[in-house]
Design an enzyme around this catalytic site. Sequence first.
Site, PDB file in Angstrom:
ATOM      1  N   TYR A   1      -4.071   4.139   6.736  1.00  0.00           N
ATOM      2  CA  TYR A   1      -4.536   3.104   7.671  1.00  0.00           C
ATOM      3  C   TYR A   1      -5.828   3.523   8.363  1.00  0.00           C
ATOM      4  O   TYR A   1      -6.715   2.695   8.583  1.00  0.00           O
ATOM      5  CB  TYR A   1      -3.454   2.791   8.719  1.00  0.00           C
TER       6      TYR A   1
ATOM      7  N   LYS B   1       0.857  -1.188   0.000  1.00  0.00           N
ATOM      8  CA  LYS B   1       0.000   0.000   0.000  1.00  0.00           C
ATOM      9  C   LYS B   1       0.891   1.235   0.000  1.00  0.00           C
ATOM     10  O   LYS B   1       2.036   1.109   0.450  1.00  0.00           O
ATOM     11  CB  LYS B   1      -0.961   0.015   1.195  1.00  0.00           C
TER      12      LYS B   1
END
Length: 480
Positions: free
Chosen positions: A310, A225
Amino acid sequence: MSIADELLNTVLRHAGQEVSRKDFLSLAGRGLAASVAVGTLAACQDKSAASTAGATTTPTTGTPAAQVDASTTYTAAGGQQVPSSEAVSPPAKVPAAADKPIELEAWKSDVDPKSPPTPTPLPPDQRVGYALVGLGHLTLEELLPAFGECKKSKPVALVSGSPEKLAKVAKQYGIKPTSCYSYADYDKLKDNPEVQAIYIVLPNSMHAEYVIRGAKTGKHILCEKPMANSVRECELMIAACKEAKVKLMIAYRIQYEPYNRLVRDMVRGQKFGKVKYIQGQNSQSSANVDHWRHKKALAGGGALPDIGLYCLNTSRFLLGTEPIEVFGYMHSTPGNPLFKEVEEMMSWQMRFPDGIVVDSITHYDTHDSRFYRVNAERGWLHLDNGYAYRGQQLKTSHAEGPAKMQNQITIGTKNQFAAEMDHFSECILENKPPHTPGEEGLQDQRIMEAIYQSAREGRPVKLTPVSGTDVFRGPEPKLS
Ligand code: NAD
C-alpha cells in the site's frame, strides 16, 4: 374561536387550575401552551374514563404532548390526538436518466458543507453480477457487506471449498444454491449467465491460476492485490485476459477512496508547492504460524507484498511517476516461527524523478499503524489511517504570515470496496479499460522484486526508467 383557543379553554376547565389563562400563555408561549393543552386534555380524558369504569389506568400513547401542533390534529382510534399536516411533495428535479441524481429542494445554506448527490443505484437486474472466489476474511468481513453500498454491482455466485460456508453465506446474501461452486467446479462459472465478473480473493500464490482459468470462462476478472508472486505470473495473467478478450483489474481500493484521491489532487495541483518526500508506514501484528500469510510458497513474501504494497502503490498513485531506484532493508527476528519463511519487516526507499524520495516501512510485529505524510515545499499533508479500510483523517500544515496554519479536512466518506467494485462494473457496462489494470499490478511486482533484491544484496537497485504520468493506469473512474 381557533382550535388552539378552544383546546386551551377546555383544558383549563378540566384541570380546574388556579393559573390564569394569561399566565398560562405567557409561561411557554402560545404554541407550546396549546401543545401542552392537547396532551393534558388527553391525559384528563384518559383519567376520567378510567375512573368512570373503575378500571386500571392505561398509559397515554402517541406523540408526546409537547410536540403536538394543535392547529391540525388527527384523532387515533383510542381518542389520542396527533398532529396532522397536508402531505405534499416539495419541488424536486427528477431526471429520467438512471445515472442522474434526484435533486431535492435545498434547505441548507452554503455556510455548511454541501450534501453529496443522492445515490443513483441501477435497478438490480441491470447491475453486474459477481462470483466471489474464496470465502475468507476479506470476502465475508468487507466485500459481501460492501455490495449493500454498491450501485452497479451485485453478488450472484460463490466459490469455496466449504459446503457449510457456501450454504450459509448463500442464504445470507440471497444467492441461489445452484450458483454455489466448489473449487473443482470453478470452470463451470462459464455456463452461468448471471455471472459477468469473477472476483479472486484467494491466497496470493493462487491468483495467477484462478485468473488464467477464470479468463477462459469468458468472464471479466477483478483480482485482489498483490497481483501475484512474480513478474512472470503477472505477465501470464495479462496475456491470458488479453487473449480471452476479458478485462482484468487489480483491486487497489486506495485509488478509489475519497481522502486518498483528494490528497492526490492536492499533490498534483501543487497545493503546497512541489512535493519533496513522502513517508509511509503500514504495520500490524500477526499470529498463527499455520496461516498462509506466513508460508512463502502461498504468500510470496511477508509484510511487503501484503501491507507494505500500500505504501508503494499509493505513493506511485499520488505522484503519477515511477521510481528509478530502490534500496531495501529487511529483518525477521531469529527464532520467531511466524517469520521463518517470510519477512517480518521491510524498510525501503524509492527514488523518483526530480529527486523525490519515498521512505516506507512495513512491519508484521507492531501495533496497527497506517499513515503517510507528503512533505512539500510550503506545507505538508498527513493522512492518518491512510491505508486503512476506514477512519481516514487528513491534516495539513502551512504558513500564513507569522501563523503556522494546521487544518483538519473532513469530506464525505465512501466504502472503498464498493467504489472499487462499482468502477469495475462501470468498465464492463460501458466497455472501458479499468483505472487499475493488470499492468498497474505488474509494475508493483517489478518494484517489489527490486526491493527484495536490494535487501538481499545490501545495495541500491536501479529500475528501468518510465517517462510520462499514470503510464500504467487506465482512465479516471467516475465515482459518483
Ligand atoms: P483468508 O485466509 O481470510 O481467506 C482466504 C480464502 O482462500 C479462504 O476462504 C480459504 O479457504 C481459501 N483458500 C483456498 N485455498 C487455500 C489454501 N491453499 N490455503 C489457504 N486458503 C485457501 O485471506 P484474506 O485475508 O481474505 O485474503 C485473501 C486475498 O485478499 C489475499 O490475496 C490478500 O492479499 C487480499 N486482501 C486484500 C485486502 C484489501 O484491502 N484489498 C485485505 C485483505 C486481504
